[in-house]
Enzyme design. Sequence first.
Site, short mmCIF file in Angstrom:
data_model
loop_
_atom_site.label_atom_id
_atom_site.label_comp_id
_atom_site.label_asym_id
_atom_site.label_seq_id
_atom_site.Cartn_x
_atom_site.Cartn_y
_atom_site.Cartn_z
N GLY A 194 -32.40 2.61 56.33
CA GLY A 194 -31.94 1.31 56.79
C GLY A 194 -32.73 0.88 58.01
N GLU A 195 -32.93 -0.43 58.15
CA GLU A 195 -33.73 -0.93 59.27
C GLU A 195 -33.08 -0.55 60.59
OE1 GLU A 195 -35.43 -4.78 59.34
OE2 GLU A 195 -35.36 -5.02 57.18
N GLY A 196 -33.86 -0.03 61.48
CA GLY A 196 -33.37 0.45 62.76
C GLY A 196 -33.12 1.93 62.76
#
Length: 682
Positions: free
Chosen positions: A557-559
């Site tokens: 997931g982004e981050g």
Amino acid sequence: MSVDGWNTVLVLGGIRSGKSEFAESLVADAPAVRYVATAADADPEDQEWAARLAAHRDRRPGSWTTEETAGDPRRLADVIASAEPNETLLVDDLGGWVTVLLDPAHQPADDVATIAELSTALRETPARVVLVSPEVGLSLVPTTPLGRAFTDALGAANRAVADACDAVVLVVAGQACWLKPAATAPTTAAPHPASGAALPTSAVPAPAAAAPTSAVPAPAAAPVPNGTVAPQPAPPAQEHPVAWAAPTMTLPMVATGLVIQPGMDLPMPDEYAGPQAVDRLATLDVPGAGLGALDRLVGFAAATQGTPTPTAWDRVRVVLLHGDHAGGAAAGTVPGESDRRADQARAGRGALARLATESRADVQVVRTPDAAPVEDGPALRPDEVDAALRQGWQLAEEAADAGVRLLVLGSCGAGTEAAAAAVLAATAGAEPPTVLGRVVTESGEYDDAAWMRRCAAVRDALQRTRRSPRGAKDVLAELGGGDIAVATGVLLGAAARRVPVMLDGPVGVAAGIVSRDLAGQARHWCLLADHGGHPAVRLAADVLGLEPLLDLRLDLGEGANALAALPLLRSVLALAAALPVHPSLGGGEESVAPTWGDLTAPVPVPDDDEFTEPEPAGPGPATTAPEPERTEPEPDFTEPEPVGPGPTSTRATDTGSTDADDPDRAAVPAGQEPDPSGRRAG
């Protein structure tokens, strides 16, 4: 100072820049104005100069009164100091005043003292005063002594007056750029408390306004410890000034706040610190070849921190953007999934929050405007784009003010990958199928039908906008959406405050592509830890010149991908900062005191002159029975007399060893004692 924020203004400008007209507009609504003329009378033979003076007189309303100070330049300070609170003065201009001040007819005189008197009068006057002055600092140095004396004196006067005034504005080609906004300048026409004179709205230096309510995240609870959800910025109840820091430089301001537009001039990282840090790595005392590809990390950190010995980032904040994209861009996503991910991060649960806890990072969940279906029309309105850009800039400002040293950009909205693909296709010429990743269902299967619907939506959006402008704001409005627009503002604001940003996923790299067209310096503050195997990230990184530090192909997931790599990056920076230079290159050895349990700590060896044989822990080699236990204190250790044949004997001792078994013993001549240090006699 008057209650509405300022009562003294310096208006600077070049020749024919419109500075006088602008200054006159500032006092146009005042019931009475005293015009202070500083220039000497025109030469009767100079018709052109006389025409200029006549044009100035014709513009003045009949209610204005004129007062001249050309006869005595020192009178200007007296006029300003003696003005009443209900008066409005317009001084035009300081260039003529300096000319008269330097006239031989008024010499000898202390020019510095006269300028100081003027600045003191401006600080203490209760009246409203607007001064006009030519800006000569941008021209060439005059070739004559008289010309140099004039520019030096006028430059000193401008600096002193600007420091004394509440506001300073530079007029260029009729456009006003406020260099020194007032602390509490109004955004509407506000009358002077005594005179009733009002300032026109267009001429007032306005503070930065907050984004509309729809583009501002909801208020959150009080701050909580690192590793949990950070407090989010609440929408202000009313407009208030934002104190932009010095590194932001001079940025255009209008009544709605900061103007983000192409051609912005933002700071660049230190061009010398980065190469110096990389060169220093080759001198460190390491047993191997060094940090490999991670030397680029050290160079990046050094350039952004401005030092050849950068330190590990101690304050990290993850900005998680939550904004959905409607239409075919969100094909294959579970309804409500993005809201669930955002709620998880706010509550301190999920992969992102757990990694943030391990990495001692804050997580800030920011709600961004939802985007309309791009295949049918624009994703956002132009005013929503401007508000989203300012919102992102403000997020970066707040992080910098809180002491954050590294920002991580992430996103959890539905349809973000398709929106990023559309931006890349419009700006980098990519084909949508080549930058759109496969769609994976909750059960881990590929959904090719959803992937084709996403490709079709991006293709239709590009066809719809094939004749539209390809400017940065146009791309955000037509294709990008709220999350990419806010991310772009974060990158620009972070660059202005010299805060590096770690990109993680399609939204961040798409924002990097767009920010490049607004301020080319922004991409130099970006770092990419891992491309994650995503085709859009690979392409954007190539376009931006960002080489991923790692190739782990993380897909958390982004981050979360960036946070998973953050401990390694921190360790590299800490190691590079702590290791000394190799001794062969002039470095010294590290002196580390051993601690209990440090089994690898070196044991100091005494000098030969101070050597004493350590006390044996058990029965010595010359006895066959342990000594009886003693109750009184033991005397100082003395070497026991050997019992039986000495070490030079060829007979075996009671331990069963022979001279042949011990080379050192066999090498000792008969009748000679062995060296107690264990070294052979030379």
